[in-house]
Design a protein around this motif. Structure first.
Motif, short mmCIF file in Angstrom:
data_model
loop_
_atom_site.label_atom_id
_atom_site.label_comp_id
_atom_site.label_asym_id
_atom_site.label_seq_id
_atom_site.Cartn_x
_atom_site.Cartn_y
_atom_site.Cartn_z
N GLY A 23 57.20 28.51 62.32
CA GLY A 23 56.71 27.25 61.79
C GLY A 23 57.71 26.14 62.06
N VAL A 24 57.22 24.94 62.15
CA VAL A 24 58.04 23.81 62.57
C VAL A 24 59.14 23.49 61.55
N ASP A 25 58.78 23.33 60.31
CA ASP A 25 59.76 22.91 59.31
C ASP A 25 60.70 24.03 58.88
N ALA A 26 60.40 25.27 59.24
CA ALA A 26 61.25 26.39 58.84
C ALA A 26 62.44 26.59 59.77
N VAL A 27 62.48 25.84 60.85
CA VAL A 27 63.52 26.06 61.87
C VAL A 27 64.65 25.04 61.70
N ALA A 28 65.87 25.54 61.61
CA ALA A 28 67.04 24.69 61.46
C ALA A 28 67.66 24.39 62.83
N MET A 29 68.40 23.31 62.89
CA MET A 29 69.05 22.91 64.14
C MET A 29 70.02 23.97 64.65
N GLY A 30 70.76 24.61 63.76
CA GLY A 30 71.68 25.68 64.18
C GLY A 30 70.95 26.83 64.85
N GLU A 31 69.77 27.16 64.34
CA GLU A 31 68.97 28.23 64.95
C GLU A 31 68.50 27.84 66.34
N ILE A 32 68.14 26.59 66.51
CA ILE A 32 67.70 26.12 67.82
C ILE A 32 68.86 26.17 68.80
N ALA A 33 70.04 25.72 68.37
CA ALA A 33 71.22 25.76 69.25
C ALA A 33 71.51 27.20 69.67
N ALA A 34 71.49 28.12 68.73
CA ALA A 34 71.76 29.52 69.05
C ALA A 34 70.72 30.07 70.03
N ALA A 35 69.45 29.79 69.78
CA ALA A 35 68.39 30.28 70.66
C ALA A 35 68.48 29.66 72.05
N ALA A 36 68.97 28.44 72.14
CA ALA A 36 69.12 27.76 73.43
C ALA A 36 70.41 28.15 74.14
N GLY A 37 71.28 28.88 73.44
CA GLY A 37 72.55 29.28 74.04
C GLY A 37 73.54 28.14 74.19
N CYS A 38 73.48 27.21 73.24
CA CYS A 38 74.42 26.09 73.28
C CYS A 38 75.05 25.90 71.90
N SER A 39 76.06 25.08 71.86
CA SER A 39 76.71 24.80 70.59
C SER A 39 75.90 23.75 69.82
N ARG A 40 76.17 23.67 68.54
CA ARG A 40 75.53 22.61 67.74
C ARG A 40 75.95 21.23 68.25
N ALA A 41 77.19 21.12 68.70
CA ALA A 41 77.66 19.83 69.23
C ALA A 41 76.84 19.42 70.45
N THR A 42 76.54 20.37 71.31
CA THR A 42 75.71 20.07 72.48
C THR A 42 74.32 19.64 72.04
N LEU A 43 73.76 20.38 71.11
CA LEU A 43 72.43 20.04 70.59
C LEU A 43 72.41 18.62 70.04
N TYR A 44 73.41 18.29 69.23
CA TYR A 44 73.46 16.96 68.62
C TYR A 44 73.81 15.85 69.63
N ARG A 45 74.37 16.21 70.76
CA ARG A 45 74.61 15.22 71.80
C ARG A 45 73.26 14.68 72.33
N TYR A 46 72.28 15.56 72.39
CA TYR A 46 70.97 15.16 72.90
C TYR A 46 70.01 14.70 71.81
N PHE A 47 70.13 15.28 70.63
CA PHE A 47 69.21 14.98 69.53
C PHE A 47 70.00 14.74 68.26
N PRO A 48 70.00 13.50 67.75
CA PRO A 48 70.85 13.19 66.59
C PRO A 48 70.43 13.90 65.31
N ASP A 49 69.18 14.34 65.24
CA ASP A 49 68.71 15.02 64.05
C ASP A 49 67.44 15.80 64.37
N ARG A 50 66.96 16.55 63.40
CA ARG A 50 65.77 17.38 63.59
C ARG A 50 64.52 16.55 63.90
N PRO A 51 64.27 15.43 63.20
CA PRO A 51 63.08 14.64 63.57
C PRO A 51 63.11 14.16 65.02
N ALA A 52 64.28 13.81 65.54
CA ALA A 52 64.36 13.36 66.94
C ALA A 52 64.02 14.51 67.89
#
Length: 171
Positions: free
Chosen positions: A26-55
Motif C-alpha cells: 500500500g502507498v501510505d504504508a511504505v517509508a522512505m528508508g524502505e524505498i532506499a533499501a529496496a532501490a539499493g541506495c542510501s537515504r541521502a541519495t534518495l533525499y537528493r532526488y526527493f525531498p520528502d515522501r509526497p514528492a
C-alpha cells in the motif's frame, strides 16, 4: 526542477522500487528508508532526488500517468469510451498502480490526479481540451476507486454519461 528533469537511472530505480513496495504493502504504508533499501541506495541519495515522501509519490504518479497515456495512445482508441476503458485496463493490470486505488490510499490518489499537469496529460490523450481532460481523469479515478461490476457495465455507464458530452479522440 521538475521530476522530468531528474529522470536518471537512479531516479528510475528508486521509482521502480517504490512501485514494488506500493503494490505489496500500500502507498501510505511504505517509508522512505524502505524505498532506499529496496532501490539499493542510501537515504541521502534518495533525499537528493526527493525531498520528502509526497514528492516521491507525485513523481511516481506522474511517471506512471505518462506511461499509461502512451499505452492508451498506442491502443488508438476509436472513441472516448474505448480510451477510458483502455486506461482502466492498463492501470488495473499494473499492481503498483492498482495499489493507489485501494483503501486507505484512494483519497491521496484523487488529490494527486487533480493537481498534476502530467496526470492531466493522460486525459489529453482522450479529450481535446484541458478542462475536459481533467474531468476525464476524475471519471477514471472514480471508476478505479469504485469500479463497475464488469467492463460491460463500465462501458454502458461511459456511453450513457460520458461519451455524449466529450468528443472522441478520432473526431
Amino acid at each position: 526542477m521538475s521530476w522530468v528533469d531528474r529522470r536518471t537511472p537512479a531516479v528510475e530505480r528508486i521509482l521502480d522500487a517504490a512501485g514494488g513496495l506500493f503494490a505489496a504493502r500500500g502507498v501510505d504504508a511504505v517509508a522512505m528508508g524502505e524505498i532506499a533499501a529496496a532501490a539499493g541506495c542510501s537515504r541521502a541519495t534518495l533525499y537528493r532526488y526527493f525531498p520528502d515522501r509526497p514528492a516521491l509519490q507525485l513523481a511516481f504518479v506522474q511517471r506512471e500517468a505518462v506511461r499509461v497515456g502512451a499505452l492508451v495512445a498506442a491502443d488508438a482508441p476509436a472513441t472516448v469510451t474505448d480510451a477510458v476503458l483502455a486506461a482502466l485496463r492498463h492501470v488495473r493490470a499494473a499492481p503498483a498502480l492498482a495499489a493507489w486505488f485501494r483503501e486507505p490510499d484512494a483519497g491521496r490518489t484523487a488529490d494527486l490526479a487533480q493537481g498534476s499537469e502530467v496526470v492531466e496529460a493522460l486525459g489529453l490523450t482522450m479529450a481535446p481540451d484541458p478542462e475536459t481532460a481533467r474531468w476525464l481523469v476524475r471519471v477514471i479515478v472514480s471508476l478505479l476507486t469504485v469500479p463497475g461490476g464488469d467492463e460491460a457495465e463500465e462501458r454502458r455507464l461511459l456511453e450513457r454519461f460520458v461519451a455524449p458530452v466529450v468528443r472522441s479522440p478520432a473526431s
